[in-house]
Design an enzyme around this catalytic site. Structure first.
Site, PDB file in Angstrom:
ATOM      1  N   SER A 285      -2.609   1.434   4.006  1.00  0.00           N
ATOM      2  CA  SER A 285      -3.020   0.199   4.215  1.00  0.00           C
ATOM      3  C   SER A 285      -2.443  -0.453   5.613  1.00  0.00           C
ATOM      4  CB  SER A 285      -2.336  -0.823   3.036  1.00  0.00           C
ATOM      5  OG  SER A 285      -1.112  -0.929   3.240  1.00  0.00           O
ATOM      6  N   ASP A 286      -3.077  -1.248   6.244  1.00  0.00           N
ATOM      7  CA  ASP A 286      -2.323  -2.022   7.171  1.00  0.00           C
ATOM      8  C   ASP A 286      -1.128  -2.930   6.712  1.00  0.00           C
ATOM      9  OD1 ASP A 286      -3.551  -3.400  10.316  1.00  0.00           O
ATOM     10  OD2 ASP A 286      -1.513  -2.986   9.550  1.00  0.00           O
ATOM     11  N   TRP A 287      -0.361  -3.135   7.649  1.00  0.00           N
ATOM     12  CA  TRP A 287       0.726  -3.865   7.221  1.00  0.00           C
ATOM     13  C   TRP A 287       0.479  -5.140   6.041  1.00  0.00           C
ATOM     14  CZ3 TRP A 287       6.221  -3.532   9.214  1.00  0.00           C
ATOM     15  CH2 TRP A 287       7.002  -4.521   8.581  1.00  0.00           C
ATOM     16  N   ASN A 288       0.936  -4.791   4.962  1.00  0.00           N
ATOM     17  CA  ASN A 288       0.805  -5.816   3.734  1.00  0.00           C
ATOM     18  C   ASN A 288      -0.744  -6.455   3.468  1.00  0.00           C
ATOM     19  OD1 ASN A 288       1.484  -7.439   1.641  1.00  0.00           O
ATOM     20  ND2 ASN A 288       1.327  -9.318   3.066  1.00  0.00           N
TER      21      ASN A 288
END
Ligand code: GLC
Length: 755
Positions: A285-288
């Site tokens: 996933s991208d950050w959070n």
């Protein structure tokens, strides 16, 4: 722990001798997976960031102690932002020597356009239209990153971008899916080489999957509303090219697409990527981005976000702490079947296996390599070569460039003239601050002793802090340097005016409603113009900028982008004619921000826009032409090229037929040069209206003065079809126009039929 791993490898050896049908890789991963507890499996899906010396005193003000505990207990499978042979070795030891199965971490980092030796920003590199250079820069970046303990880069960024308000256009390859696909393949091959287990290569990551560059109004992280036809024909092709190049990982995106968070899109991640395309790596996933589903209004809480993400095919959770916090419960409740966890873990273990981490978890943590392999003279020479081939000559009146040998005095002016930091660009990994060769340094070296160089900055562009995380403070009122700059311009034959953008004006979180030149730069230009008309604007930007006044008044304009460690040397190579510029714009330069989105491969509409304002009831503006300031594919040379003898092998073909298109290109000038021969088509009538022009091939050729060369292209159904909104690829009958030239606006034309 080592015994366990060793034992498994031994077993594998036996299995392969017995000629088992299962590959060694599958056998190893399967055996390891079978040994893992649920908590250990979930640990592999958990990626955490590190910002400190791992065995040093962890910062007391956050959950670092918890992180160290998680590492030792196999609850972390990957870390990002831990860099250096020493730091990664320490973190790896913590995990391998303390966790039950000793499964090594995979270390990821944003190696976007170099690790320590910086290359032009990817948008600039795409302007070279030379994928071999992108492969070379990625190879070198991989070598330097691997020497610093890294296994994986979160690159290449493959977002096709049409909106210069969006600061992240600097990370991509511009507005065209075909050009983006060619560079996607080159960059993946550069980073990964043909052996992921080599300590000179790293795993690549195709990002952001998908549609992120279409963020509404160019505002970062905003919603994306695009139909299936744009998704399949514009957004997805570079990701498919990366998949076909065996990219090891994907990263999904922050945005929603038509309301569906990319992170929760089973269509994108399972149906298309892992299903239709057969991708066997893993998706991070991208950050959070998993946690952000709550803010999107697509999950009531982190547990629901975790459920949606894992079911949709997001394999690894970057910094949302969603999987490690909720998957166990979801499994126990029966909301998520263990098969989803096993599939994600298997994918991650497979990439770690291919990187050779199970054979030697410390393979990439060699401090000697770190000393010997990074920021070498050879790497910097490559950076210079790539930088000068990325530069685009937008205007060159009176042949002011290359600078004439008779010129006795040159003024080098502007806030970026002596800037040794902005050329490093944003997303600069481990670049040494203020380490780039500046324009003034490059000019002083190239000009020779009998040319008087008059340097005067004129004004600052930004003041105060400038980092990845800080908003820029632009200088709006300190004109104290103007007088000296005007004096320098007055007494010089030629002015090199270095203006554009600070490195941190583009990149993530750098969306702008205005894409003109910030601060006092235009004022400075006007003051200089009053005393010297021989102005060569050396533009340093991370995006296309709207500079209509400069386009009108400057004698020449060279777009150099943020050109990397060797920027000044490369600029001087072009300005003084050591290198004949060959770059072509990978993204349209608008006249004004109001034209955005503006791009070359537009559709005709039912009322084709009349050129020029003032014509009502047509698809145009009342206050601006439709045409751009500088078009995609535009770029001048110090020589000239003529095109002739356009030939098409067939006038009529079947839907699965192919056409050979050839053209003769001649260097009709008196200096050697390189030309990007571009092939475009138009599918004149289709079920879904097609663009009036689409890039379907290009070839960059070098020609000596008066030399001619025949260039050939093959058009097959791979180039002649398009995707319907539902993702079905169709080659439809009808007339196809063929256009070949050095830019979309100057082409030889012909046509053929598909029956
Ligand atoms: C960032 C970016 C992504 C990057 C990741 C890790 O927010 O969106 O491109 O790779 O986080 O730094």
């Amino acid at each position: 722990m080592k015994q366990t791993i060793g034992f498994i490898i031994l077993l594998l050896g036996l299995a392969s001798c017995s000629g088992g049908s299962v590959s060694e890789e599958e056998q190893f991963v399967g055996d390891l997976l079978a040994k893992m507890t649920l908590e250990e499996k979930i640990g592999q899906l958990n990626q955490r960031t590190g910002q400190w010396e791992m065995t040093g005193p962890a910062p007391k003000n956050d959950n670092s102690q918890q992180l160290l505990d998680d590492l030792k207990n196999g609850r972390v499978g990957s870390m990002l932002n831990v860099v250096g042979a020493d730091a990664t070795r320490k973190a790896q030891k913590l995990v391998v020597e303390n966790s039950r199965l000793g499964i090594p971490l995979i270390f990821g980092y944003d190696v976007i356009h170099g690790q320590k030796t910086m290359f032009p920003i990817p948008l600039g590199e795409a302007a070279s239209w030379n994928p071999d250079l992108a492969k070379l820069s990625s190879q070198i970046a991989a070598k330097e990153a691997a020497a610093m303990g890294l296994h994986w880069t979160f690159a290449p960024m493959l977002d096709v971008g049409r909106d210069a308000r969006w600061g992240r256009v600097m990370e991509g390859a511009g507005e065209d899916a075909f050009l983006g696909s060619v560079f996607a393949k080159a960059r993946v091959e550069g980073f990964q080489g043909d052996d992921l287990s080599s300590e000179l290569t790293i795993a690549a990551c195709a990002k952001h999957f998908a549609g992120y560059a279409f963020s509404e109004s160019g505002r970062d992280y905003n919603v994306v509303e695009i139909g299936g036809e744009s998704l399949h024909n514009l957004v997805l092709p570079p990701f498919k090219a990366a998949t076909d190049a065996d990219v090891a990982t994907f990263m999904n995106a922050f945005n929603t697409i038509d309301g569906m968070p990319a992170t929760a899109s089973s269509y994108l991640q399972r149906t298309v990527l892992k299903g239709q395309w057969g991708f066997d790596g893993f998706v991070v996933s991208d950050w959070n981005s998993i946690g952000e589903m709550i803010e999107h209004g697509a999950a009531a809480n982190l547990k629901e976000a975790a459920e949606r993400a894992i079911l949709a095919g997001s394999d690894m959770d970057m910094e949302a702490h969603a999987y490690v916090g909720h998957l166990k419960e979801l499994i126990e409740e029966g909301a998520v079947d263990i098969k989803y966890i096993d599939d994600a873990v298997r994918r991650i273990l497979t990439i770690k296996y291919r990187l050779g981490l199970f054979e030697d978890p410390y393979r990439y943590c060699d401090e000697n390599k770190e000393k010997d392999l990074i920021y070498t003279a050879e790497h910097r020479e490559a950076a210079r070569k790539i930088a000068r081939e990325s530069m685009v000559l937008l205007k060159n009146n009176n042949g002011i460039l290359p600078i004439d040998k008779e010129v006795k005095s040159i003024a080098v002016i502007g806030p970026l003239a002596d800037d040794k930091d902005s050329p490093l660009g944003n997303w600069r990994a481990q670049a040494i601050p203020n380490s780039a060769v500046s324009l003034i340094e490059g000019v002083r070296e190239a000009a020779g002793s009998d040319v008087k160089i008059n340097f005067a900055k004129g004004c600052d562009l930004s003041i105060g802090k400038r980092t990845f995380f800080d908003f820029m403070t632009i200088n709006e009122d300190d004109r104290s340097g103007f007088k000296e700059a005007i004096r320098a311009a007055k007494k010089s034959d030629v002015v090199l005016l270095a203006i554009g953008e600070d490195a941190f004006q583009s990149g993530e979180g750098r969306s702008q409603t205005d894409i003109g030149l910030a601060g006092l730069q235009m004022e400075l230009f006007d003051e200089i113009y009053k005393v010297n008309k021989n102005i060569v604007v050396v533009l340093m930007t991370g995006r296309p900028v709207a500079i209509p006044e400069i386009a009108e008044k400057a004698t020449a304009i060279l777009e150099t982008w943020h050109a990397g460690s060797e920027a000044g040397h490369a600029m001087a190579d072009v300005l003084f004619g050591k290198y004949n510029p060959s770059g072509k714009l990978p993204m349209t330069f608008p006249r004004n921000v109001g034209q955005i989105p503006i791009y070359y491969n537009y559709k005709n509409t039912g009322r084709p826009g009349a050129e020029g304002a003032g014509q009502t009831l047509w698809s145009c503006f009342t206050d601006s032409p439709n045409s751009p300031l500088y078009a995609f594919g535009h770029g001048l040379s110090y020589t000239s090229f003529t095109y002739s003898d356009l030939k098409i092998s067939e006038n009529v073909i079947s839907a699965d037929g192919n056409v050979i298109v050839s053209v003769t290109v001649k260097n009709s000038g008196d200096v050697a040069g390189e030309e990007v021969v571009q092939l475009y088509i138009q599918d004149e009538v289709a079920t879904y209206a097609r663009p009036v022009i689409e890039l379907k091939g290009f070839d960059k050729i070098a020609l000596a003065p008066n030399e001619s060369k025949e260039v050939q292209f093959s058009l097959t159904n791979a180039e002649l079809g398009y995707f319907h909104p539902n993702g079905t690829y169709m080659v439809e009958p009808g007339t196809f126009k063929v256009m070949i030239g050095g830019s979309p606006s100057s082409t030889l034309k012909s046509s053929f039929e598909i029956k």
